[in-house]
Design a protein around this motif. Structure first.
Motif, short mmCIF file in Angstrom:
data_model
loop_
_atom_site.label_atom_id
_atom_site.label_comp_id
_atom_site.label_asym_id
_atom_site.label_seq_id
_atom_site.Cartn_x
_atom_site.Cartn_y
_atom_site.Cartn_z
N ARG A 121 37.43 31.93 34.54
CA ARG A 121 38.17 31.51 35.82
C ARG A 121 39.33 32.46 36.17
NH1 ARG A 121 35.45 30.40 39.83
NH2 ARG A 121 37.43 29.86 41.08
N LEU A 122 39.22 33.37 37.07
CA LEU A 122 40.08 34.57 37.34
C LEU A 122 40.55 34.39 38.91
CD1 LEU A 122 38.62 37.36 35.40
CD2 LEU A 122 40.65 35.99 34.60
N LYS B 249 43.04 36.77 41.26
CA LYS B 249 43.80 37.72 40.64
C LYS B 249 43.07 39.22 40.86
CE LYS B 249 44.34 34.69 36.46
NZ LYS B 249 46.07 34.52 36.95
N THR B 250 43.49 40.14 40.29
CA THR B 250 43.09 41.67 40.45
C THR B 250 43.11 42.00 39.13
OG1 THR B 250 44.42 42.08 42.40
CG2 THR B 250 43.73 44.01 41.16
N VAL B 251 41.80 42.63 38.96
CA VAL B 251 41.47 43.57 37.63
C VAL B 251 41.60 44.97 37.96
CG1 VAL B 251 39.48 44.14 35.99
CG2 VAL B 251 40.15 41.78 36.14
N THR C 273 33.86 34.54 38.78
CA THR C 273 35.29 33.98 38.29
C THR C 273 35.96 33.60 39.29
OG1 THR C 273 36.36 36.05 37.93
CG2 THR C 273 34.81 35.28 36.34
N ALA D 49 38.73 43.78 42.48
CA ALA D 49 38.50 44.81 41.06
C ALA D 49 38.76 46.37 41.58
CB ALA D 49 37.11 44.73 40.59
N LEU E 181 37.66 35.98 41.07
CA LEU E 181 38.53 37.28 41.15
C LEU E 181 38.61 37.74 42.64
CD1 LEU E 181 39.92 39.26 39.00
CD2 LEU E 181 38.21 40.72 39.80
N LYS E 182 39.90 38.05 42.85
CA LYS E 182 40.25 38.44 44.40
C LYS E 182 39.62 39.67 44.40
CE LYS E 182 43.91 39.42 47.56
NZ LYS E 182 45.26 39.36 48.12
N LEU F 10 32.30 39.06 37.85
CA LEU F 10 33.76 38.86 38.32
C LEU F 10 33.61 38.01 39.30
CD1 LEU F 10 35.25 42.64 37.54
CD2 LEU F 10 35.85 40.42 36.43
N LYS F 11 32.83 38.39 40.38
CA LYS F 11 32.65 37.65 41.55
C LYS F 11 32.79 35.98 41.23
CE LYS F 11 31.08 37.36 46.11
NZ LYS F 11 30.16 38.24 47.20
#
Length: 300
Positions: free
Chosen positions: A219-220, A223-225, A241, A246, A243-244, A238-239
């Motif tokens: 789970r992210l 957040k921003t990667v 997880t 990338a 994540l907001k 990533l989606k």
């Protein structure tokens, strides 16, 4: 047409080839994985020497850096030294210029406010331009070199700490097999979440994609990667997880991005200059002409 090849110690499952247009020139770029096989890795460099316009070192670092000191991995250096004709790059030129500029641009344009956020930089000695830019901007940074490179439960809280430890440890670390500290071959496809509390503490996760993918929790959310290259399968994961968004520092090609070593090889090929010549302001000039900008993928 120019032709550049990235020879990678990574998984061959990530191989791809595309024709891109850069500064008005068409270039065939391809990535060839050797599944962690060092013998095949070395042989491929020898076989391609003199047959393509530039070669990239993928799935491994040739150089790491702290402050103004650069250290070569001896194992990789010996292989690259066998190439006599074709220029060989590992992305260091763009890590020093493009990634540094990308961090400052994201801050300047308000896309990412590093000063007001906590950033986890999973490894700073290989993304040294990014590390130094984060230090220059300010904000809270967790440097994960000891966590994810050596498996030690010790976060580094300042770039001064990175420099001190780097000068002490890198002369030793660069003598050991690259597989000891960096995921190669099938390890790039395997996830083993580690030290996840530091991912939880950060709102921005930055640095090498293989480290991030291998060690990040499931789970992210929110957040921003920020990393160098993402494939469609990476974006899809990533989606899931939460994540907001990338952000990649290399340009988007057909919905994906190539690694820094590939793009640096492309710049060397079309410029007709050596990486040493381009290091003195040449990369910045070409990047300005190409109008490269970070790519933002909004996922959730």
């Amino acid at each position: 047409m120019k032709h550049v090849v990235s020879v990678s110690l990574g998984s061959s499952k990530r191989d791809k080839a595309s024709v891109i247009t850069l500064l008005g020139q068409e270039i065939e770029v391809s990535r060839r994985g050797t599944d962690g096989d060092l013998v095949r890795f070395a042989q491929m460099f020898r076989d391609l020497d003199g047959k393509v316009d530039a070669l990239g070192v993928g799935g491994a670092d040739l150089y790491v850096r702290v402050g103004d000191r650069q250290y070569a991995f001896r194992q990789i250096q010996k292989i690259v030294d066998q190439v006599k004709t074709t220029p060989v790059v590992d992305g260091s030129g763009l890590k020093h210029t493009l990634e540094r500029a990308a961090v400052h641009l994201l801050q300047k344009e308000g896309i990412v406010d590093f000063r007001a956020r906590t950033t986890l930089l999973v490894s700073s000695v290989d993304r040294f331009g990014m590390a130094q830019a984060l230090h220059e901007i300010g904000g809270r940074v967790i440097y994960g070199d000891l966590l994810f490179g050596l498996g030690l439960p010790i976060p580094i809280r300042s770039y001064a700490g990175v420099e001190k430890l780097g000068r002490l440890l890198l002369p030793i670390i660069t003598r050991v097999p690259i597989q000891w500290i960096y995921p190669t071959g099938s390890k790039q496809e395997t996830r083993t979440p580690k030290f996840t509390k530091y991912f939880d503490q950060a709102e921005i996760i930055a640095g090498d994609w293989h480290y991030i993918r291998r060690f990040a929790p499931d789970r992210l959310a929110g957040k921003t990667v920020i990393t160098q290259t993402l494939r469609q399968a990476d974006l899809d994961w990533l989606k899931t997880t939460g994540l907001k968004r990338a952000i990649t520092t290399t340009p988007e090609v057909k919905g994906e991005s190539f690694a820094t070593n590939v793009m640096e090889a492309a710049l060397v090929a079309i410029s007709g200059q050596t990486k040493e010549q381009l290091a003195s302001g040449g990369y910045e000039k070409l990047l300005a002409e190409a109008k490269w900008r970070p790519n933002v993928f909004v996922l959730n």
